[in-house]
Design an enzyme around this catalytic site. Structure first.
Site, PDB file in Angstrom:
ATOM      1  N   THR A 170       0.845  -1.204   0.000  1.00  0.00           N
ATOM      2  CA  THR A 170       0.000   0.000   0.000  1.00  0.00           C
ATOM      3  C   THR A 170       0.877   1.251   0.000  1.00  0.00           C
ATOM      4  O   THR A 170       0.654   2.186  -0.772  1.00  0.00           O
ATOM      5  CB  THR A 170      -0.897   0.019   1.258  1.00  0.00           C
ATOM      6  N   ASN A 173       2.597   2.190  -3.216  1.00  0.00           N
ATOM      7  CA  ASN A 173       1.664   2.791  -4.178  1.00  0.00           C
ATOM      8  C   ASN A 173       1.225   4.176  -3.733  1.00  0.00           C
ATOM      9  O   ASN A 173       0.961   5.042  -4.563  1.00  0.00           O
ATOM     10  CB  ASN A 173       0.469   1.865  -4.395  1.00  0.00           C
ATOM     11  N   GLU A 174       1.190   4.400  -2.400  1.00  0.00           N
ATOM     12  CA  GLU A 174       0.835   5.718  -1.869  1.00  0.00           C
ATOM     13  C   GLU A 174       1.870   6.754  -2.304  1.00  0.00           C
ATOM     14  O   GLU A 174       1.543   7.895  -2.610  1.00  0.00           O
ATOM     15  CB  GLU A 174       0.774   5.659  -0.334  1.00  0.00           C
ATOM     16  N   ARG A 175       3.107   6.313  -2.373  1.00  0.00           N
ATOM     17  CA  ARG A 175       4.188   7.216  -2.785  1.00  0.00           C
ATOM     18  C   ARG A 175       3.895   7.822  -4.153  1.00  0.00           C
ATOM     19  O   ARG A 175       4.165   8.985  -4.408  1.00  0.00           O
ATOM     20  CB  ARG A 175       5.475   6.389  -2.853  1.00  0.00           C
ATOM     21  N   VAL A 178       0.134   9.983  -3.849  1.00  0.00           N
ATOM     22  CA  VAL A 178       0.122  11.313  -3.230  1.00  0.00           C
ATOM     23  C   VAL A 178       1.315  12.144  -3.689  1.00  0.00           C
ATOM     24  O   VAL A 178       1.602  13.182  -3.112  1.00  0.00           O
ATOM     25  CB  VAL A 178       0.120  11.266  -1.676  1.00  0.00           C
TER      26      VAL A 178
END
Ligand code: FAD
Length: 337
Positions: A170, A173-175, A178
């Site tokens: 997660t 992928n957040e990197r 956002v």
């Protein structure tokens, strides 16, 4: 790559993308990697078509930057797990249908080892959602309380005790999701300085103004090229690496600083909250950037944490001090069972 292309095409239309960003950017990739084929077939089409909205239940009052310090407990009970604890800063929880949730299933092992990951129906009995009001007056994130919430074992993602590995999917992928804070940028600023005057001359002729805009222009170009580098990596099937942390460090500060500068340039008019933007200078946009900027500098990894990542994992500098490394969680965390 398809998500990036979709985002580029979609950005040309005035449609609400915010509520779907966490699902498509973070929950979806985690479900693709760890959910059963049946759950993928059932949940993903509803997520991608916007029927279901998803949220990310990670942060807690004592676990943000140090996420693995989380306390929300999961205990096995037959075919179910029983969840008790509290999450905080959960964006969109108040309108979400589903959430991804990381919990502590074993407090007797070091903190990264005793975690178990689930996806949860946000309408489950025992979930209470309390919105948090922000500086802008909006309430986009929430406290979420779990009191004896039951989750079937088949909604577990990854093995029991392997929740940290799932969380990393997660977070990687957040990197990307956002990465760029957005908000007012050099084009909006150029528009503003062409409309207002300083000492009777157009603001664009002022040296101090030109100097600042030139600096932000360099940052904007650097960010664009960094994004191209990420896209090249993705097109080769790689995941975004730690070097992509620089995108948020630079863009979130830039968003806040440009917002503040725009408000300053508008003088007293800049501080009047005017959602209709009747002065025609875009004050609403600059105010929004100024007020959202501090939150972006925290969300998805604070400035300090991202700088640590760049220092340790990109530049190879010595590691930050980690006093609890290898120690069972219940020997470190006071008050945990
Ligand atoms: C707009 C917004 C949306 C969010 N949405 C979500 C969401 O949907 N789901 C979710 O789970 N969470 C969400 N969060 C929470 C976010 O992930 C956390 O706020 C963030 O990880 C920081 O954690 P914290 O607030 O507990 O601060 P802390 O971790 O307590 O940090 C406090 C301060 O100490 C500094 N610090 C901490 N550790 C170190 C260190 N090792 N070295 C140097 N400095 C350090 C930090 O940089 C910070 O300045 C959101 C936050 C914001 C602002």
């Amino acid at each position: 790559m398809e998500l990036i292309i979709w985002g580029q095409e979609e950005s040309r239309y005035d449609v609400p993308v915010g509520p779907y960003a966490i699902g498509l950017g973070m929950c979806g990739p985690t479900m693709i990697a760890y959910a059963s084929d049946e759950h993928k077939a059932e949940r993903l089409p509803r997520m991608s078509s916007g029927v279901d909205i998803w949220c990310q239940l990670f942060s807690e009052p004592a676990a943000g930057s140090d996420l693995a310090n989380l306390r929300t407990r999961s205990e096995r009970d037959g075919n179910d797990w029983i969840i008790n604890g509290q999450k905080i800063w959960t964006s969109g929880a108040h309108y979400s249908d589903w959430g991804i949730l990381v919990t502590r299933s074993d407090p007797t092992v070091p903190k990264h080892k005793g975690l178990t990951f689930f996806f949860v129906d946000m309408k489950s009995p025992g979930i209470e959602i309390r919105p948090i009001k922000q500086i802008s007056g909006d309430a986009n994130f929430n406290e979420v309380y779990f009191a004896d919430v039951r989750i079937p074992d088949d909604q577990r993602l990854g093995a029991v005790g392997d929740g940290w590995r799932v969380s990393l999917t997660t977070l990687m992928n957040e990197r990307l999701a956002v990465g760029d804070a957005g908000g007012t940028d050099v084009p909006e600023l150029m528009d503003l300085v062409s409309k207002i005057e300083i000492d009777g001359k157009p603001a664009i002729e002022n040296h101090a103004v030109r100097h600042k805009i030139a600096n932000w222009y360099c940052q904007m170009s650097g960010l664009r090229n960094t994004k191209y580098r990420v896209m090249s990596a993705l097109s080769r099937g790689q995941t975004p690496g730690p070097e992509n942390s620089i995108t948020k460090v630079v863009s979130a500060s830039k968003m806040q600083d440009i917002g503040a500068f725009g408000i300053d340039l508008m003088d007293m008019g800049g501080v009047v909250v005017d959602r209709k933007d009747s002065n025609g200078l875009g004050s609403r946009l600059f105010q929004a950037s100024f007020m959202l900027g501090p939150g972006y500098r925290v969300a998805g990894g604070t400035d300090e944490i991202l700088r640590n990542i760049i220092a340790e994992r990109v530049l190879g500098l010595p590691q930050d001090v980690r006093v609890d490394k290898g120690i069972p969680y219940n020997e470190v965390a006071q008050g945990s069972k």
